[in-house]
Design a protein around this motif. Structure first.
Motif, PDB file in Angstrom:
ATOM      1  N   GLN A 115       2.718  10.520   1.605  1.00  0.00           N
ATOM      2  CA  GLN A 115       2.942   9.614   2.689  1.00  0.00           C
ATOM      3  C   GLN A 115       2.521  10.350   4.101  1.00  0.00           C
ATOM      4  O   GLN A 115       2.005   9.638   4.639  1.00  0.00           O
ATOM      5  N   LYS A 116       2.660  11.642   4.289  1.00  0.00           N
ATOM      6  CA  LYS A 116       2.447  12.003   5.660  1.00  0.00           C
ATOM      7  C   LYS A 116       0.767  12.096   6.047  1.00  0.00           C
ATOM      8  O   LYS A 116       0.604  12.075   7.029  1.00  0.00           O
ATOM      9  N   ILE A 117      -0.021  12.412   4.777  1.00  0.00           N
ATOM     10  CA  ILE A 117      -1.332  12.620   5.392  1.00  0.00           C
ATOM     11  C   ILE A 117      -2.105  11.092   5.571  1.00  0.00           C
ATOM     12  O   ILE A 117      -3.006  11.190   6.237  1.00  0.00           O
TER      13      ILE A 117
ATOM     14  N   ASN B 116       0.971  -1.081  -0.068  1.00  0.00           N
ATOM     15  CA  ASN B 116       0.093   0.043  -0.098  1.00  0.00           C
ATOM     16  C   ASN B 116       0.836   1.105  -0.189  1.00  0.00           C
ATOM     17  O   ASN B 116       2.052   0.960   0.088  1.00  0.00           O
ATOM     18  N   LEU B 117       0.388   2.431   0.106  1.00  0.00           N
ATOM     19  CA  LEU B 117       1.275   3.526   0.005  1.00  0.00           C
ATOM     20  C   LEU B 117       2.099   3.666   1.277  1.00  0.00           C
ATOM     21  O   LEU B 117       3.317   4.145   0.923  1.00  0.00           O
ATOM     22  N   LEU B 118       1.756   3.212   2.314  1.00  0.00           N
ATOM     23  CA  LEU B 118       2.439   3.215   3.438  1.00  0.00           C
ATOM     24  C   LEU B 118       3.703   2.295   3.461  1.00  0.00           C
ATOM     25  O   LEU B 118       4.832   2.645   4.071  1.00  0.00           O
ATOM     26  N   THR B 119       3.767   1.250   2.330  1.00  0.00           N
ATOM     27  CA  THR B 119       4.901   0.357   2.267  1.00  0.00           C
ATOM     28  C   THR B 119       5.873   1.007   0.966  1.00  0.00           C
ATOM     29  O   THR B 119       6.963   0.621   0.926  1.00  0.00           O
ATOM     30  N   ASP B 120       5.243   1.773   0.363  1.00  0.00           N
ATOM     31  CA  ASP B 120       5.870   2.049  -1.154  1.00  0.00           C
ATOM     32  C   ASP B 120       6.547   3.594  -1.148  1.00  0.00           C
ATOM     33  O   ASP B 120       7.584   3.806  -1.835  1.00  0.00           O
ATOM     34  N   LEU B 121       6.172   4.379  -0.103  1.00  0.00           N
ATOM     35  CA  LEU B 121       6.301   5.784  -0.340  1.00  0.00           C
ATOM     36  C   LEU B 121       7.549   6.313   0.778  1.00  0.00           C
ATOM     37  O   LEU B 121       8.218   7.284   0.184  1.00  0.00           O
ATOM     38  N   PRO B 122       7.760   5.804   1.700  1.00  0.00           N
ATOM     39  CA  PRO B 122       8.634   6.150   2.461  1.00  0.00           C
ATOM     40  C   PRO B 122      10.076   5.906   1.868  1.00  0.00           C
ATOM     41  O   PRO B 122      11.132   6.970   2.031  1.00  0.00           O
ATOM     42  N   VAL B 123      10.510   5.174   0.852  1.00  0.00           N
ATOM     43  CA  VAL B 123      11.904   5.216   0.120  1.00  0.00           C
ATOM     44  C   VAL B 123      11.904   6.406  -0.646  1.00  0.00           C
ATOM     45  O   VAL B 123      12.787   7.080  -0.825  1.00  0.00           O
ATOM     46  N   THR B 124      10.787   7.089  -1.263  1.00  0.00           N
ATOM     47  CA  THR B 124      10.812   8.473  -2.000  1.00  0.00           C
ATOM     48  C   THR B 124      11.225   9.400  -0.916  1.00  0.00           C
ATOM     49  O   THR B 124      12.065  10.338  -1.395  1.00  0.00           O
TER      50      THR B 124
ATOM     51  N   VAL C 127      12.137   6.578   7.493  1.00  0.00           N
ATOM     52  CA  VAL C 127      12.316   5.210   7.757  1.00  0.00           C
ATOM     53  C   VAL C 127      11.232   4.749   8.423  1.00  0.00           C
ATOM     54  O   VAL C 127      11.328   3.759   9.161  1.00  0.00           O
ATOM     55  N   TYR C 128      10.017   5.052   8.094  1.00  0.00           N
ATOM     56  CA  TYR C 128       8.580   4.693   8.377  1.00  0.00           C
ATOM     57  C   TYR C 128       8.608   3.128   7.914  1.00  0.00           C
ATOM     58  O   TYR C 128       8.978   2.699   6.806  1.00  0.00           O
ATOM     59  N   ASP C 129       8.117   2.097   8.666  1.00  0.00           N
ATOM     60  CA  ASP C 129       8.269   0.645   8.436  1.00  0.00           C
ATOM     61  C   ASP C 129       6.932   0.232   8.976  1.00  0.00           C
ATOM     62  O   ASP C 129       6.944  -0.105  10.269  1.00  0.00           O
TER      63      ASP C 129
ATOM     64  N   GLU D 165      -3.553   9.318   8.955  1.00  0.00           N
ATOM     65  CA  GLU D 165      -4.664   8.757   8.665  1.00  0.00           C
ATOM     66  C   GLU D 165      -4.745   7.387   9.544  1.00  0.00           C
ATOM     67  O   GLU D 165      -5.695   7.033  10.338  1.00  0.00           O
ATOM     68  N   PHE D 166      -3.762   6.626   9.306  1.00  0.00           N
ATOM     69  CA  PHE D 166      -3.769   5.182   9.531  1.00  0.00           C
ATOM     70  C   PHE D 166      -3.037   4.986  10.874  1.00  0.00           C
ATOM     71  O   PHE D 166      -3.163   3.852  11.670  1.00  0.00           O
ATOM     72  N   ASP D 167      -1.955   5.799  11.096  1.00  0.00           N
ATOM     73  CA  ASP D 167      -0.994   5.696  12.145  1.00  0.00           C
ATOM     74  C   ASP D 167      -0.632   6.906  12.750  1.00  0.00           C
ATOM     75  O   ASP D 167       0.629   7.405  12.588  1.00  0.00           O
ATOM     76  N   PRO D 168      -1.591   7.638  13.512  1.00  0.00           N
ATOM     77  CA  PRO D 168      -1.168   8.905  13.867  1.00  0.00           C
ATOM     78  C   PRO D 168      -0.297   9.117  15.070  1.00  0.00           C
ATOM     79  O   PRO D 168       0.244  10.065  15.278  1.00  0.00           O
ATOM     80  N   GLY D 169       0.004   7.911  15.680  1.00  0.00           N
ATOM     81  CA  GLY D 169       0.773   8.067  16.770  1.00  0.00           C
ATOM     82  C   GLY D 169       2.341   7.843  16.477  1.00  0.00           C
ATOM     83  O   GLY D 169       3.278   8.016  17.296  1.00  0.00           O
ATOM     84  N   TYR D 170       2.690   7.617  15.054  1.00  0.00           N
ATOM     85  CA  TYR D 170       3.949   7.485  14.757  1.00  0.00           C
ATOM     86  C   TYR D 170       4.907   8.702  14.994  1.00  0.00           C
ATOM     87  O   TYR D 170       5.920   8.644  15.374  1.00  0.00           O
ATOM     88  N   ASP D 171       4.129   9.990  14.412  1.00  0.00           N
ATOM     89  CA  ASP D 171       4.833  11.268  14.660  1.00  0.00           C
ATOM     90  C   ASP D 171       3.873  12.432  14.799  1.00  0.00           C
ATOM     91  O   ASP D 171       3.371  12.837  13.852  1.00  0.00           O
ATOM     92  N   ARG D 172       3.471  12.589  15.903  1.00  0.00           N
ATOM     93  CA  ARG D 172       2.362  13.581  16.252  1.00  0.00           C
ATOM     94  C   ARG D 172       2.720  15.104  16.042  1.00  0.00           C
ATOM     95  O   ARG D 172       1.743  15.768  15.885  1.00  0.00           O
TER      96      ARG D 172
END
Length: 462
Positions: free
Chosen positions: A299-301, A253-261, A335-337, A305-312
């Motif tokens: 990536q950030k929005i 999904n986008l959260l696995t594909d965009l962090p490298v960008t 480095v989002y994983d 939406e799905f993981d708001p606790g990662y970087d508030r």
């Protein structure tokens, strides 16, 4: 998933993006459009959209973009950047238009000065062929976004048309909902809600319900098509999925594909890392534009939406208050994983995840140079999911050579790209023939970029 309106050739990127963040407001009642044939749609005010909190009906001389441009019945800025210059659209379709909104607690959509989400548009042509076409806005746009791409074409063929803003709009869409994943989950609910309401409005207008209903859309609208045909197949007879976003609980999904960008934009990854992650060889010429406009913001929005606790603190309560803030990436996303995140994140993604278990005929199109939703990580995977569910007989999959995520980029790179819209129109014709006449569409295939001819307005599937 076109996030914002841009016009790559006609205006600087930031100017176009500024238009994307400001919507025209049309407050108050608007008189019927000049030129409407007298008596051709008597008493449109008697039409009632079930469940609507507010609605406004009008008898119009032309329901297409050619007739509505500059009026309160469409929003040209919301369509910008989606079609190639030179695209030919039909016109001259009189009928009734209903604008309104369903009850909703969020206020992100400022269209018409209503400051209310869950806005919709329903168009009912005088000359009706008995069908209905439903769509949801791509990206985080609003209900008029696909007027030129979809509405004009299907109205001219006699279909009624309905579109929704999906219940939340703009770069702060993730602020809607009570828990992670709620905002995107609402998109699906709003499409179902509008489909039922539009069928009722058509029954009132024509004296009978539609005898066939099609779901379709581009980008996030393609995702909505996939979800509806998997989860609400009884409402539809088929659908066309134009580069739909793929959401699965564990990826891709986008959260696995965009962090490298994001990592590449910060100098922490190289071109070879993007190619290894699934971005198409030969798409490198599109990367600078996507780095500036798409990747970091997307990536950030969606991570918010799905993981708001990662970087508030990024994006925080908003994607930003200036263009620079809105389009900037969050460094932490480099480095989002997803695999290492808590189970609650996968639970949020599961609310909207696709399975491939479609219940009605569907055609998918995807460009092989899509640089937001790489085809190897999206539609190739989804076609496999459909096969794994034993539903391949209901699916056709066409790869469009030299197609990318938005057709307007063709105007900047006419020697390297081709628009997908004419292929989409051919696919819609193939779908209706499949459903209504039993004529099987061409087998799954790659549609080559022709060496000449009018690639903006023609595309043969076989």
């Amino acid at each position: 998933m076109r996030l914002f309106r841009t016009t790559p050739r006609r205006a600087p990127v930031l100017t176009a993006l500024l238009l994307a963040l400001t919507s025209a407001s049309f407050a108050g009642a608007v008189p019927a459009q000049a030129g409407a044939p007298p008596g051709h749609c008597a008493r449109p005010d008697r039409l009632d959209v079930p469940g609507a909190a507010h609605q406004r009906s009008a008898c119009l001389g032309d329901l297409t973009t050619a007739g509505l441009a500059g009026t309160a019945y469409t929003d040209m800025a919301d369509q910008a950047g989606l079609a190639a210059a030179g695209t030919l659209n039909p016109s001259g379709v009189p009928g009734v238009q209903i604008d309104g909104y369903f009850p909703d607690g969020s206020r992100l959509n400022r269209t018409h000065g209503w400051n209310h989400d869950a806005q919709f548009v329903i168009r009912l042509p005088d000359r009706w062929n008995g069908g209905l076409v439903v769509t949801g806005a791509p990206g985080t746009r609003r209900q008029y976004a696909t007027d030129a791409l979809i509405s004009d074409h299907v109205l001219a063929q006699g279909y009624a048309y309905a579109a929704t803003d999906k219940g939340n709009t703009g770069p702060d869409f993730f602020t809607d909902g009570r828990s992670p994943g709620d905002a995107v989950a609402e998109w699906n609910r709003r499409v179902t809600e509008l489909t039922l309401a539009a069928k009722s409005a058509a029954r009132q207008r024509y004296g009978q319900a539609p005898d066939r209903t099609y779901m379709t859309g581009i980008s996030n609208g393609g995702y909505l098509t996939r979800w509806q045909l998997e989860n609400r197949p009884g409402l539809y007879d088929g659908g066309v999925d134009w580069e739909g976003a793929l959401w699965t609980a564990r990826g891709p999904n986008l959260l696995t594909d965009l962090p490298v960008t994001v990592a590449r934009s910060l100098g922490q990854a190289g071109d070879e890392d993007l190619l290894a992650a699934g971005f198409a060889p030969g798409s490198e010429f599109l990367w600078p534009y996507h780095e500036k406009v798409y990747w970091g913001l997307t990536q950030k929005i969606f991570r918010a939406e799905f993981d708001p606790g990662y970087d508030r603190n990024c994006p925080g309560a908003s994607a930003g208050s200036t263009l620079e803030e809105i389009f900037s990436a969050c460094p932490s996303d480099a480095v989002y994983d997803l695999a290492s995140r808590p189970a609650s994140v996968r639970k949020a993604l599961a609310k909207v995840a696709l399975t491939g278990r479609i219940g009605k005929p569907m055609i998918t199109l995807h460009g092989d140079l899509d640089t937001l939703l790489p085809i190897r990580r999206d539609s190739d995977v989804y076609a496999g999911m459909i096969g794994d569910r034993g539903r391949s007989q209901l699916h056709r999959y066409y790869t469009v050579e030299a197609g990318t995520h938005t057709d307007a980029l063709y105007d900047t790179h006419p020697d390297r790209l081709r628009p997908i819209l004419p292929c989409y129109r051919s696919a819609f014709a193939a779908l209706t023939a499949w459903v209504e006449e039993g004529a099987a569409p061409p087998a799954n295939r790659r549609i080559p970029r022709p060496a000449g001819g009018d690639v903006v307005n023609s595309c043969a599937l076989s």
